[in-house]
Design an enzyme around this catalytic site. Sequence first.
Site, PDB file in Angstrom:
ATOM      1  CE1 TYR A 240      14.132  18.277  88.076  1.00  0.00           C
ATOM      2  CE2 TYR A 240      16.195  19.493  88.016  1.00  0.00           C
ATOM      3  CZ  TYR A 240      15.489  18.326  87.810  1.00  0.00           C
ATOM      4  OH  TYR A 240      16.136  17.218  87.326  1.00  0.00           O
TER       5      TYR A 240
ATOM      6  CB  CYS B 187      17.008  15.654  78.337  1.00  0.00           C
ATOM      7  SG  CYS B 187      17.201  13.880  78.283  1.00  0.00           S
TER       8      CYS B 187
ATOM      9  CG  HIS C 238      16.157  13.999  88.206  1.00  0.00           C
ATOM     10  ND1 HIS C 238      15.314  14.772  87.445  1.00  0.00           N
ATOM     11  CD2 HIS C 238      15.692  12.742  88.106  1.00  0.00           C
ATOM     12  CE1 HIS C 238      14.374  14.012  86.910  1.00  0.00           C
ATOM     13  NE2 HIS C 238      14.571  12.775  87.302  1.00  0.00           N
TER      14      HIS C 238
ATOM     15  CG  ASP D 233      12.742   9.835  87.265  1.00  0.00           C
ATOM     16  OD1 ASP D 233      11.688   9.192  87.436  1.00  0.00           O
ATOM     17  OD2 ASP D 233      12.769  10.985  86.783  1.00  0.00           O
TER      18      ASP D 233
END
Length: 694
Positions: free
Chosen positions: A170, A31, A173, A266
């Site tokens: 994806y 991000c 997360h 992470d």
Amino acid sequence: MSRDARYDILFEPVKIGPVTAKNRFFQVPHCTGMGSNWPLSHAAFRRQRAEGGWAVICTEETMIHPTSDAYPGASMRLWDDDDVKTFALAADAVHEHGSLFGVELVHGGLSRANRTSRMTPVAPSHTANKYPTRPQARGMDKADIKEFRRWHRDAALRAKKAGTDVVYVYAAHNIALPMHFLLPRYNRRNDEYGGKLENRVRLLREVLEDTHEAVGDTCAVALRFAVDECMGADGLEWDKEGREVVEMLADVPDLWDVNVSGWEYDSNTSRFSEEGYQEPYIAFVKQLTSKPVVGVGRYTSPDAMVAAIKKGVMDFIGAARPAIADPFLPKKIEEGRIDDIRECIGCNICVTGNNTFAPMRCTQNPVVGEEWRRGWHAERIGPTGSDDQVLIVGGGPAGLEAARALGQRGYAVTLAEREKELGGRLNWETSLPGLAAWARVRDWRLGQIGTMANVQVYLDSFLDDNAIRQFGAAHVVLATGATWRRDGVGHSHHHALPGAGRSGVIGPEDVARGHVGEGPVIVYDDDQMYLGGVLAEKLARDGRDVTLVTPGSDVSAFTILTLEQPFVQQRLRELGVTILQQTDLVAVHDGEAELACVFTRATRRVPAATIVLVTSRVPNEAIYHKLARRPDLLDAAGIKTVGIIGDCVAPGLIAAAVHDGHLYARELDAPPPENPDVPFLREHMDLREERESV
Ligand code: ADP
Ligand code: SF4
């Protein structure tokens, strides 16, 4: 300089499906707090990383459908063809420098709030949202699954149209629908998408195959997969189902991007983990696939990178934060300029940008987020605007960055520091537990300044207003920092605390210097950033009986934004620190602290031999005002301007002080901005066409 042959391996090209990366430096999806909300800023940010030599540059999360709506969070968006043009800005920027452009296509499933679309979040089964206070997610039926596959496929086609080279599926997360299908705690289905692992993997496999079929002729298909959720048997574990998933899908994707989940693990900070901390989790993946593997772990040292590749842990050195802190990291290794690498300090100030829906900032790299709106470049800066000499008073983060950047511009700079070493607040803060890596803010600047013949440093040199005038530099800038208050004034108290003048009431600097008497200690954290928790940790490690008192609902509330909150809580509790939340310190008595509930104001007294007040700071601005008050004396001394930067303007984050020092250096002698009231560009929506329909 040329590169050290030991690092040659880092510059080998690597094939990923139908495309080839020119080297092993891979900026993984991360991000920026910009995304489709600030697309020009985002594109300029990515462009500098491509220019800096990263072979692959990826976007942040790119939402594929309004049922996965992260707004007002600044993710990317590929909901329909209208988004392609905006999206392509970043792809074009990256291609300008010969790098591959990757997109992380995301459906956030049961973690989405869908605040603007107002659509219902979706999940494998009817499920409470991952985040409290967000709407419950609806279990998908077969038609929904079919639709989801279509959305993903369409988004992949749009990504291709926009010029993407690597398309991600994806499953990491714990904020991605295919991962939600994998996890039995969310997937309670009894059809072919639920139950045994083979069924729970089905959707992920299908989406990978769909993506290959749709765009695989020209685009590589990457899988971002969290091999372990760091929650033991309650979640995915790398040596159990995590491994089995890799076995099942071994050669299905063209690239494995593997990490741990959630995001707080992470993107773990240097306070809680070392460089390469993910290796024990991900090392197995390469043994199970013939496809290239990328991993992360805050790698900033080329030796650690080479070791990770030679050990067979990964083929690509993945980076988010190291590439934020130094977009030119690959180029610097290539050119044999290792000492010039501006190493990430692992503080997660970058993450706070995303978590406050704001363009990212970085402690080490003040240019982050300013690439487009101020036209700043991470490595280049304009030449001097005059032959004027500049005197900087104070060598903390603000003064050091101003000296470095002014030195880079070519000014004759004198940096005067009262203490025997440069670094300011960094010198004592980095002696506290977990903060040693923050010293890189000082050390990188010392290294850079050390090579500049035009920057003179004077240590042990306290300058007052007279001395500054006598020195007679054309430009003077005060970077004299701030001092923690010892009277308790802060968020909760606007006047001195009763009893704050008693002995045993001390400030944060005293703790760092070991000036703490015998007996129980209270750390009163009304600041609620990071320092109160760190001081409590130090005192507990020193064997003290510690109580942390805070008016906040959390411990070091700011660390929610840096993703550190659970680790701070865990560490303090394990060290035996008593935590009193939503509690105020209202008075200090002889050997006792008077505490009050922040809601009822009911008070009680607890024993306290020492009370550490972490409330707020006073800017050390007196010298600035003495100078500014006498323009006649400045004229006589030949001083044209007097500036003030960093904590002595208003105490804040180290990142803010570094930025302020950099801004000063950029602006000296520069032409004034077109609109001094708004001294940066803004991204305006062009409403000319839409206006007709209002
Ligand atoms: P910032 O974060 O704004 O850089 P710091 O508190 O870290 O602020 O650094 C301020 C530095 O200024 C400290 O190293 C301090 O010793 C130095 N300093 C403060 N006043 C003077 C002065 N009058 N002369 C020289 N150095 C000073
Ligand atoms: Fe690294 Fe901190 Fe910069 Fe993030 S803000 S990239 S963690 S130095």
